[in-house]
Design an enzyme around this catalytic site. Structure first.
Site, PDB file in Angstrom:
ATOM      1  N   GLY A   1       1.918  -7.759 -12.340  1.00 20.65           N
ATOM      2  CA  GLY A   1       3.026  -7.024 -11.743  1.00 20.65           C
ATOM      3  C   GLY A   1       3.893  -6.247 -12.711  1.00 20.65           C
ATOM      4  O   GLY A   1       5.004  -5.831 -12.357  1.00 20.65           O
TER       5      GLY A   1
ATOM      6  N   GLY B   1       3.052  -3.334 -14.019  1.00 23.16           N
ATOM      7  CA  GLY B   1       2.826  -1.901 -13.848  1.00 23.16           C
ATOM      8  C   GLY B   1       1.624  -1.357 -14.592  1.00 23.16           C
ATOM      9  O   GLY B   1       1.600  -0.183 -14.975  1.00 23.16           O
TER      10      GLY B   1
ATOM     11  N   LYS C   1     -11.350  -0.199 -13.140  1.00 21.06           N
ATOM     12  CA  LYS C   1     -10.656  -1.481 -12.968  1.00 21.06           C
ATOM     13  C   LYS C   1     -11.749  -2.443 -12.548  1.00 21.06           C
ATOM     14  O   LYS C   1     -12.063  -2.560 -11.361  1.00 21.06           O
ATOM     15  CB  LYS C   1      -9.560  -1.387 -11.919  1.00 21.06           C
ATOM     16  CG  LYS C   1      -8.838  -2.716 -11.719  1.00 21.06           C
ATOM     17  CD  LYS C   1      -7.486  -2.570 -11.068  1.00 21.06           C
ATOM     18  CE  LYS C   1      -6.793  -3.930 -11.005  1.00 21.06           C
ATOM     19  NZ  LYS C   1      -5.384  -3.831 -10.627  1.00 21.06           N
TER      20      LYS C   1
ATOM     21  N   THR D   1      -8.454  -8.209  -7.261  1.00 23.06           N
ATOM     22  CA  THR D   1      -8.257  -9.197  -6.206  1.00 23.06           C
ATOM     23  C   THR D   1      -7.129  -8.712  -5.296  1.00 23.06           C
ATOM     24  O   THR D   1      -6.423  -7.760  -5.612  1.00 23.06           O
ATOM     25  CB  THR D   1      -7.933 -10.583  -6.786  1.00 23.06           C
ATOM     26  OG1 THR D   1      -6.701 -10.516  -7.506  1.00 23.06           O
ATOM     27  CG2 THR D   1      -9.040 -11.061  -7.712  1.00 23.06           C
TER      28      THR D   1
ATOM     29  N   ASP E   1      -5.662  -0.518  -5.817  1.00 26.95           N
ATOM     30  CA  ASP E   1      -5.422   0.037  -7.153  1.00 26.95           C
ATOM     31  C   ASP E   1      -6.548   0.969  -7.570  1.00 26.95           C
ATOM     32  O   ASP E   1      -6.315   2.046  -8.129  1.00 26.95           O
ATOM     33  CB  ASP E   1      -5.275  -1.084  -8.182  1.00 26.95           C
ATOM     34  CG  ASP E   1      -3.982  -1.867  -8.016  1.00 26.95           C
ATOM     35  OD1 ASP E   1      -3.124  -1.434  -7.217  1.00 26.95           O
ATOM     36  OD2 ASP E   1      -3.832  -2.915  -8.666  1.00 26.95           O
TER      37      ASP E   1
ATOM     38  N   GLY F   1      -7.356  -3.986 -17.119  1.00 23.92           N
ATOM     39  CA  GLY F   1      -7.676  -5.389 -16.931  1.00 23.92           C
ATOM     40  C   GLY F   1      -6.953  -5.970 -15.732  1.00 23.92           C
ATOM     41  O   GLY F   1      -6.179  -5.288 -15.051  1.00 23.92           O
TER      42      GLY F   1
ATOM     43  N   GLY G   1      -4.314  -8.856 -14.589  1.00 22.69           N
ATOM     44  CA  GLY G   1      -3.333  -9.794 -15.129  1.00 22.69           C
ATOM     45  C   GLY G   1      -3.179  -9.656 -16.630  1.00 22.69           C
ATOM     46  O   GLY G   1      -3.166  -8.553 -17.173  1.00 22.69           O
TER      47      GLY G   1
ATOM     48  N   PRO H   1      10.481   5.023 -17.757  1.00 29.26           N
ATOM     49  CA  PRO H   1      11.561   4.693 -16.825  1.00 29.26           C
ATOM     50  C   PRO H   1      11.018   4.344 -15.444  1.00 29.26           C
ATOM     51  O   PRO H   1       9.838   4.564 -15.153  1.00 29.26           O
ATOM     52  CB  PRO H   1      12.394   5.978 -16.781  1.00 29.26           C
ATOM     53  CG  PRO H   1      11.419   7.055 -17.118  1.00 29.26           C
ATOM     54  CD  PRO H   1      10.437   6.456 -18.081  1.00 29.26           C
TER      55      PRO H   1
END
Length: 232
Positions: free
Chosen positions: A12, A14, A37, A41, A54, A115, A117, A204
């Site tokens: 999470g 980004g 990617k 999951t 994604d 990757g 995580g 940002p």
């Protein structure tokens, strides 16, 4: 294969957004660039099987002709580490399929791998994200969030890569939430002082995640540094 492996200090932070920005920056240089990617999951079930959000986002934002099965070859519905999702869904992670997809990437001038995580996320019982990084031999761009806890996670990740002889291209600090408390304001500078690897960029918070905004943010990357890393 030339390019970068994007990993994160946590889930999470980004990574997908940063993967898109880095790939757009390489495209902007005129390099024939693709992304992969390998494992996603938390995919959505449709009439055509599991849809990787994604992977589709990267395909569309980069305007890639590549089939989604090449961009995201291994998918699970449950939003869990691959090892756990594979066990619960009764489908082992097909490492050979991943390796076949990796072999096809040599036709590109630049590849950006996202990757899943962080470095120690288990893909199988004896194969982790950091094993994939070492197998591919790509320099790592580490993505860190700007909030509370990130200093510890970032320095631990850097130390882990150093101890496992993983080549690093640099660090990107991502403001992945709109809230800017005192931790969000002070963490980037603290990491900058303590980190033994260079900060490529501080990104940002991006409220509207679309092609024009992501393309604009390619300018925050240290172009000279990226060029040196890529062409060395």
């Amino acid at each position: 294969m030339k390019g970068f492996f994007i990993t994160g200090t946590d889930t999470g932070v980004g990574k997908t957004i940063i993967t898109a920005i880095v790939a757009l920056a390489l495209q902007e240089r005129g390099l024939r660039t693709t992304v992969i990617k390998p494992i996603e999951t938390g995919c959505m079930l449709s009439g055509q099987g599991l849809v990787p959000p994604d992977g589709l986002f990267l395909k569309n934002i980069l305007n890639l002709d590549d089939d989604i099965d090449r961009i995201t070859p291994v998918r699970y519905a449950l939003p869990l580490a691959p090892l756990v999702a594979a066990k619960l869904e009764n489908r082992e992670v097909d490492l050979q399929r991943l390796r076949r997809c990796f072999a096809e990437l040599n036709t590109y001038e630049a590849v950006v791998v996202e990757g899943i995580g962080g470095l120690m996320v288990p893909i199988t019982e004896d194969y982790f994200v950091y094993d994939m990084i070492k197998e591919l031999g790509l320099p790592v761009i580490l993505v860190a969030a700007a909030g509370l806890g990130s200093i510890n996670h970032t320095l631990l990740s850097i130390d882990f890569m150093k101890s496992h002889n993983i080549s690093t291209a640099g660090l990107i600090i991502n403001h992945n939430v709109s809230y800017h408390g005192i931790a969000n304001r002070t963490t980037p500078d603290t990491i900058s002082r303590l980190s033994p690897i260079n900060i490529i960029a501080t990104v940002p918070f991006i409220r509207n995640i679309d092609y024009p905004n992501l393309k604009a943010f390619t300018k925050v990357l240290n172009r000279d540094l990226l060029s040196i890393i890529y062409y060395k």
